[in-house]
Design a protein around this motif. Structure first.
Motif, PDB file in Angstrom:
ATOM      1  N   LYS A 118       0.834  -1.202   0.000  1.00 61.02           N
ATOM      2  CA  LYS A 118       0.000   0.000   0.000  1.00 61.02           C
ATOM      3  C   LYS A 118       0.873   1.259   0.000  1.00 61.02           C
ATOM      4  CE  LYS A 118      -2.262   2.319   3.374  1.00 61.02           C
ATOM      5  NZ  LYS A 118      -2.723   2.381   4.703  1.00 61.02           N
ATOM      6  N   TYR A 119       1.878   1.295   0.854  1.00 61.65           N
ATOM      7  CA  TYR A 119       2.748   2.460   0.928  1.00 61.65           C
ATOM      8  C   TYR A 119       3.522   2.668  -0.379  1.00 61.65           C
ATOM      9  CZ  TYR A 119       1.899   2.474   5.968  1.00 61.65           C
ATOM     10  OH  TYR A 119       1.321   2.504   7.218  1.00 61.65           O
ATOM     11  N   LEU A 120       3.950   1.593  -0.991  1.00 58.74           N
ATOM     12  CA  LEU A 120       4.766   1.685  -2.201  1.00 58.74           C
ATOM     13  C   LEU A 120       3.961   2.040  -3.449  1.00 58.74           C
ATOM     14  CD1 LEU A 120       7.170  -1.360  -1.691  1.00 58.74           C
ATOM     15  CD2 LEU A 120       7.646   1.065  -1.274  1.00 58.74           C
ATOM     16  N   THR A 121       2.657   1.871  -3.391  1.00 59.84           N
ATOM     17  CA  THR A 121       1.841   2.170  -4.564  1.00 59.84           C
ATOM     18  C   THR A 121       1.001   3.432  -4.398  1.00 59.84           C
ATOM     19  OG1 THR A 121       0.076   0.713  -3.757  1.00 59.84           O
ATOM     20  CG2 THR A 121       1.670  -0.233  -5.309  1.00 59.84           C
ATOM     21  N   GLN A 122       0.820   3.902  -3.175  1.00 60.67           N
ATOM     22  CA  GLN A 122      -0.069   5.032  -2.967  1.00 60.67           C
ATOM     23  C   GLN A 122       0.631   6.300  -2.487  1.00 60.67           C
ATOM     24  OE1 GLN A 122      -3.179   3.652  -0.374  1.00 60.67           O
ATOM     25  NE2 GLN A 122      -3.884   2.127  -1.845  1.00 60.67           N
ATOM     26  N   GLU A 123       1.887   6.214  -2.150  1.00 59.15           N
ATOM     27  CA  GLU A 123       2.605   7.370  -1.630  1.00 59.15           C
ATOM     28  C   GLU A 123       3.837   7.642  -2.488  1.00 59.15           C
ATOM     29  OE1 GLU A 123       1.420   9.042   1.023  1.00 59.15           O
ATOM     30  OE2 GLU A 123      -0.177   7.581   1.312  1.00 59.15           O
ATOM     31  N   GLY A 124       4.127   8.910  -2.758  1.00 59.40           N
ATOM     32  CA  GLY A 124       5.338   9.283  -3.491  1.00 59.40           C
ATOM     33  C   GLY A 124       5.393   8.673  -4.875  1.00 59.40           C
ATOM     34  N   GLU A 125       6.608   8.340  -5.311  1.00 59.88           N
ATOM     35  CA  GLU A 125       6.794   7.687  -6.611  1.00 59.88           C
ATOM     36  C   GLU A 125       6.371   6.240  -6.500  1.00 59.88           C
ATOM     37  OE1 GLU A 125      10.513   7.946  -8.696  1.00 59.88           O
ATOM     38  OE2 GLU A 125      10.801  10.009  -8.027  1.00 59.88           O
ATOM     39  N   SER A 126       5.348   5.848  -7.249  1.00 61.58           N
ATOM     40  CA  SER A 126       4.890   4.458  -7.114  1.00 61.58           C
ATOM     41  C   SER A 126       5.816   3.486  -7.810  1.00 61.58           C
ATOM     42  CB  SER A 126       3.505   4.224  -7.640  1.00 61.58           C
ATOM     43  OG  SER A 126       2.858   5.220  -8.154  1.00 61.58           O
ATOM     44  N   PHE A 127       5.835   2.304  -7.247  1.00 59.68           N
ATOM     45  CA  PHE A 127       6.593   1.193  -7.800  1.00 59.68           C
ATOM     46  C   PHE A 127       5.669   0.393  -8.710  1.00 59.68           C
ATOM     47  CE2 PHE A 127       9.001   2.377  -4.150  1.00 59.68           C
ATOM     48  CZ  PHE A 127      10.294   1.952  -4.359  1.00 59.68           C
ATOM     49  N   THR A 128       6.266  -0.295  -9.691  1.00 60.42           N
ATOM     50  CA  THR A 128       5.476  -1.187 -10.529  1.00 60.42           C
ATOM     51  C   THR A 128       5.191  -2.461  -9.741  1.00 60.42           C
ATOM     52  OG1 THR A 128       7.380  -2.341 -11.462  1.00 60.42           O
ATOM     53  CG2 THR A 128       6.640  -0.328 -12.606  1.00 60.42           C
ATOM     54  N   GLN A 129       4.204  -3.225 -10.190  1.00 60.42           N
ATOM     55  CA  GLN A 129       3.890  -4.489  -9.518  1.00 60.42           C
ATOM     56  C   GLN A 129       5.091  -5.430  -9.568  1.00 60.42           C
ATOM     57  OE1 GLN A 129       1.033  -5.061  -7.703  1.00 60.42           O
ATOM     58  NE2 GLN A 129       2.283  -6.754  -6.967  1.00 60.42           N
ATOM     59  N   GLU A 130       5.817  -5.417 -10.671  1.00 59.70           N
ATOM     60  CA  GLU A 130       7.010  -6.263 -10.799  1.00 59.70           C
ATOM     61  C   GLU A 130       8.066  -5.875  -9.760  1.00 59.70           C
ATOM     62  OE1 GLU A 130      10.539  -7.138 -14.052  1.00 59.70           O
ATOM     63  OE2 GLU A 130       8.629  -6.372 -14.761  1.00 59.70           O
ATOM     64  N   GLU A 131       8.282  -4.575  -9.567  1.00 58.59           N
ATOM     65  CA  GLU A 131       9.251  -4.113  -8.571  1.00 58.59           C
ATOM     66  C   GLU A 131       8.809  -4.501  -7.162  1.00 58.59           C
ATOM     67  OE1 GLU A 131      11.008  -0.075 -10.684  1.00 58.59           O
ATOM     68  OE2 GLU A 131       9.012  -0.013  -9.770  1.00 58.59           O
ATOM     69  N   ILE A 132       7.526  -4.367  -6.889  1.00 54.75           N
ATOM     70  CA  ILE A 132       7.000  -4.728  -5.575  1.00 54.75           C
ATOM     71  C   ILE A 132       7.166  -6.220  -5.328  1.00 54.75           C
ATOM     72  CG2 ILE A 132       4.888  -4.907  -4.197  1.00 54.75           C
ATOM     73  CD1 ILE A 132       4.061  -2.211  -5.500  1.00 54.75           C
ATOM     74  N   ASP A 133       6.806  -7.036  -6.315  1.00 64.93           N
ATOM     75  CA  ASP A 133       6.940  -8.492  -6.176  1.00 64.93           C
ATOM     76  C   ASP A 133       8.391  -8.879  -5.908  1.00 64.93           C
ATOM     77  OD1 ASP A 133       4.224  -8.707  -6.627  1.00 64.93           O
ATOM     78  OD2 ASP A 133       4.436  -9.365  -8.709  1.00 64.93           O
ATOM     79  N   GLU A 134       9.313  -8.249  -6.637  1.00 64.54           N
ATOM     80  CA  GLU A 134      10.734  -8.547  -6.449  1.00 64.54           C
ATOM     81  C   GLU A 134      11.192  -8.148  -5.050  1.00 64.54           C
ATOM     82  OE1 GLU A 134      14.922  -7.069  -8.387  1.00 64.54           O
ATOM     83  OE2 GLU A 134      13.201  -7.253  -9.716  1.00 64.54           O
TER      84      GLU A 134
END
Length: 162
Positions: A118-134
């Motif tokens: 949630k933090y990585l996708t909704q705040e600041g520069e979002s990460f891609t799903q691939e980056e999050i999964d990694e």
């Protein structure tokens, strides 16, 4: 005289690191790399620009007519300057730990994977799903299915001794 020799050796060593990193992605061995690899090369050298800063660097590196490739002769001086000026340095371990503790609102010493996502996708520069999964695959404790402070901070801290 010793200072001049030391400065020259630092520049030579820095340019050797840049060359080695560039060569990994120069698949055609023609001193060019795909522009999409520039961020990976820069990060492999221990610099972590934001996406906007990365776009600015790429714009500077591309020729007048963007071809989708970056030439080594343009990359070397730009990257040498960035490294010698110590731009885009990673955050310290202490600062990452402090930030992680702020996110741990229950103060239980860990985050659930869903919380971090949630933090990585909704705040600041979002990460891609691939980056999050990694990231999650490296950060989640397999026994507890949570992200522990020490594991996350260790994963996010760059070792500058290479």
């Amino acid at each position: 005289m010793a200072n001049k020799f030391n400065a020259e050796s630092i520049i030579t060593e820095t340019q050797k690191r840049i060359s080695n990193a560039f060569d990994v992605f120069d698949h055609e061995c023609n001193k060019t790399v795909d522009v999409r690899e520039i961020g990976t090369i820069i990060r492999s050298l221990g610099c972590f620009p934001s996406e906007d800063e990365l776009h600015d660097i790429i714009a500077e590196l591309e020729d007048e007519e963007p071809t989708g490739f970056v030439r080594y002769e343009k990359f070397l001086p730009t990257m040498t300057k960035i490294l010698l000026e110590r731009k885009f340095r990673p955050f310290t371990e202490d600062l990452l730990l402090q930030a992680f503790k702020v996110l741990d609102q229950q103060k239980n010493g860990h985050l659930e994977p869903e919380e971090l996502t949630k933090y990585l996708t909704q705040e600041g520069e979002s990460f891609t799903q691939e980056e999050i999964d990694e990231m999650l695959s490296a950060a989640v404790d397999p026994d507890k299915n949570v992200i522990l402070y020490k594991d996350f901070v260790s994963m996010m801290t760059f070792d500058d001794t290479r």
